[in-house]
Design an enzyme around this catalytic site. Sequence first.
Site, PDB file in Angstrom:
ATOM      1  N   VAL A  18      43.621   7.786  53.040  1.00 15.24           N
ATOM      2  CA  VAL A  18      43.699   7.647  51.585  1.00 15.24           C
ATOM      3  C   VAL A  18      42.632   8.482  50.901  1.00 15.24           C
ATOM      4  O   VAL A  18      42.901   9.183  49.924  1.00 15.24           O
ATOM      5  CB  VAL A  18      43.586   6.161  51.167  1.00 15.24           C
ATOM      6  CG1 VAL A  18      43.577   6.029  49.646  1.00 15.24           C
ATOM      7  CG2 VAL A  18      44.731   5.348  51.757  1.00 15.24           C
ATOM      8  N   SER A  66      41.070  11.242  51.827  1.00 13.05           N
ATOM      9  CA  SER A  66      41.357  12.684  51.840  1.00 13.05           C
ATOM     10  C   SER A  66      42.505  13.019  50.889  1.00 13.05           C
ATOM     11  O   SER A  66      42.524  14.092  50.264  1.00 13.05           O
ATOM     12  CB  SER A  66      41.672  13.160  53.255  1.00 13.05           C
ATOM     13  OG  SER A  66      42.734  12.419  53.823  1.00 13.05           O
ATOM     14  N   LYS A  73      42.818  -4.482  49.333  1.00 15.35           N
ATOM     15  CA  LYS A  73      43.527  -5.734  49.024  1.00 15.35           C
ATOM     16  C   LYS A  73      42.836  -6.956  49.609  1.00 15.35           C
ATOM     17  O   LYS A  73      42.771  -8.010  48.975  1.00 15.35           O
ATOM     18  CB  LYS A  73      44.963  -5.669  49.521  1.00 15.35           C
ATOM     19  CG  LYS A  73      45.054  -5.450  51.016  1.00 15.35           C
ATOM     20  CD  LYS A  73      46.447  -5.133  51.480  1.00 15.35           C
ATOM     21  CE  LYS A  73      46.418  -4.651  52.923  1.00 15.35           C
ATOM     22  NZ  LYS A  73      45.731  -3.367  53.097  1.00 15.35           N
ATOM     23  N   GLU A 115      44.768  -0.931  41.375  1.00 13.77           N
ATOM     24  CA  GLU A 115      46.228  -0.798  41.398  1.00 13.77           C
ATOM     25  C   GLU A 115      46.757  -0.555  42.806  1.00 13.77           C
ATOM     26  O   GLU A 115      47.790  -1.092  43.209  1.00 13.77           O
ATOM     27  CB  GLU A 115      46.662   0.348  40.475  1.00 13.77           C
ATOM     28  CG  GLU A 115      48.151   0.647  40.485  1.00 13.77           C
ATOM     29  CD  GLU A 115      48.990  -0.499  39.939  1.00 13.77           C
ATOM     30  OE1 GLU A 115      49.679  -1.166  40.749  1.00 13.77           O
ATOM     31  OE2 GLU A 115      48.950  -0.737  38.725  1.00 13.77           O
ATOM     32  N   GLY A 175      51.078  -0.018  47.642  1.00  8.72           N
ATOM     33  CA  GLY A 175      50.835   1.420  47.749  1.00  8.72           C
ATOM     34  C   GLY A 175      51.115   2.208  46.486  1.00  8.72           C
ATOM     35  O   GLY A 175      50.388   2.123  45.510  1.00  8.72           O
ATOM     36  N   GLY A 198      52.680   5.604  63.510  1.00  8.40           N
ATOM     37  CA  GLY A 198      51.535   5.382  62.633  1.00  8.40           C
ATOM     38  C   GLY A 198      51.773   4.358  61.542  1.00  8.40           C
ATOM     39  O   GLY A 198      50.936   4.194  60.650  1.00  8.40           O
ATOM     40  N   GLU A 213      49.048  -0.504  63.128  1.00 12.71           N
ATOM     41  CA  GLU A 213      47.749  -0.284  63.761  1.00 12.71           C
ATOM     42  C   GLU A 213      47.841  -0.644  65.252  1.00 12.71           C
ATOM     43  O   GLU A 213      48.767  -1.323  65.688  1.00 12.71           O
ATOM     44  CB  GLU A 213      46.685  -1.169  63.089  1.00 12.71           C
ATOM     45  CG  GLU A 213      46.554  -0.977  61.594  1.00 12.71           C
ATOM     46  CD  GLU A 213      45.859   0.321  61.216  1.00 12.71           C
ATOM     47  OE1 GLU A 213      45.220   0.933  62.101  1.00 12.71           O
ATOM     48  OE2 GLU A 213      45.969   0.730  60.046  1.00 12.71           O
ATOM     49  N   ASP A 258      48.449  -9.611  55.701  1.00 17.78           N
ATOM     50  CA  ASP A 258      48.391  -8.515  54.729  1.00 17.78           C
ATOM     51  C   ASP A 258      49.274  -8.824  53.515  1.00 17.78           C
ATOM     52  O   ASP A 258      48.855  -8.672  52.360  1.00 17.78           O
ATOM     53  CB  ASP A 258      48.846  -7.219  55.398  1.00 17.78           C
ATOM     54  CG  ASP A 258      48.949  -6.051  54.441  1.00 17.78           C
ATOM     55  OD1 ASP A 258      47.930  -5.406  54.184  1.00 17.78           O
ATOM     56  OD2 ASP A 258      50.061  -5.798  53.935  1.00 17.78           O
ATOM     57  N   LYS A 270      48.316  -9.675  49.303  1.00 16.77           N
ATOM     58  CA  LYS A 270      48.973  -9.028  48.163  1.00 16.77           C
ATOM     59  C   LYS A 270      49.623 -10.053  47.238  1.00 16.77           C
ATOM     60  O   LYS A 270      49.621  -9.890  46.010  1.00 16.77           O
ATOM     61  CB  LYS A 270      50.008  -8.017  48.674  1.00 16.77           C
ATOM     62  CG  LYS A 270      49.360  -6.839  49.393  1.00 16.77           C
ATOM     63  CD  LYS A 270      50.370  -5.993  50.151  1.00 16.77           C
ATOM     64  CE  LYS A 270      49.689  -4.869  50.897  1.00 16.77           C
ATOM     65  NZ  LYS A 270      50.606  -4.099  51.754  1.00 16.77           N
TER      66      LYS A 270
END
Length: 425
Positions: free
Chosen positions: A14, A16, A105, A129, A134, A187, A190, A201, A205
């Site tokens: 993120v 980069s 998050k 945000e 995402g 990818g 994880e 996760d 959210k």
Amino acid sequence: MDDIKIGLVGLGTVGSSVLKMITENQDKVQNITGRRLNVKTIVVRNIAKHQDQVPENVKLTTELADIVNDPEIKIVVEVMGGLHPAKEVITQLLNAKKHVVTANKDLIASAGEELAALARANHCDLMYEASVAGGIPILRTIVTSFAADHITEVKGIVNGTTNYILTQMQRRNWTYDQALMKAQELGFAESDPTNDVEGIDAAYKMVILSQFSYGTHIKLANMKVEGISAIQQRDVLQADAFGYTIKLLGISRRINGGVFAEVGPVLVPKDHPLATINNENNAVMVTGEAVGETLFYGPGAGGLPTANSVLSDIVSVTKNIVLGTTGNSFNNYQSDIGRVDPNDIVYAYYLSLQMLDAPGQMLKLTQIMTQIGASFSRIVQTKNDDQTARVVIITHKMSKAQLADFKQQLAAVDTISLLGSYKVL
């Protein structure tokens, strides 16, 4: 014209992408805000690893103090992830009067109120945000476009990893383990996928979405959170035969003056919009009393989609700096909302059971359902290779209290075991 100097903490996928978007989109941002954005300093663990990634005029450092003590840097983007030391880093930045943008998050769901209060005390902006879904601009949409509406429900697919796995289980007839392995290869998952596949996760959210939608903070400890690791391929196929697809959904609803929130596998009718959201994509459905049902769809993760949400926050902070209106909370809505009685939370349920293949077993099951005041809508029974049978049921609508009573009574029957129980949307 003044430049806005920016600091970055973290330069992974993120980070980069944020650097790339700021560098490539300077002209448009300048046109919108009247200010030019420049990344001045980036904090990384290993300078040599990232030396070739950054322009010559950007300073790489291992010391957060290089950002904290630089009066030129006005906005700092935290994309290191995790609870610690991210919380301490953001606390230090806010106390140094830096505006902070984060995609974290876990941290916002766990300590968002504390950090927001600290931001207000220091007249700083704290924007996040990118912490939910995402690239989908859902939080700012709820704050602005739903400001005058009364939101009654928010539900959706807010984890791309689990959605990819379930899509492959249905479309390719893969097992959970096969689909997870492929998600890791691509990818999307994880090496340790626990937070994703166990629903944690998604729960983080839903805490944030509920705060924005209802003005109340729901603690993770008060939510039932179930993942997808126990879902059997047979249930995916059976759900398909019934006309449903299984999705991991976060659901929060207003019920009789309270808010109910949960994360778990749900059978979604194939003609429902959420049933069409496949692979790593996310979708959030917001229901308001005035507008009705609205659906927001897009990539739920990935470097550039997430960076786009981060950049929208940077632009908002920049506008506030120009207008002199910094220090206001990202979400000002607060409301006292109570807990919901389990008798008021009503859904149909999909129940998967294994029982002894012998006379009288279905009678035992029927007697339990009769005692709790519930009934069957559909039943399918198949014989296993051993002396057992698999029975799959879709119930008529029943309350969570009835479901809990059903599980308790069933646990006392040693010839019948419950393999899974999922809501039916």
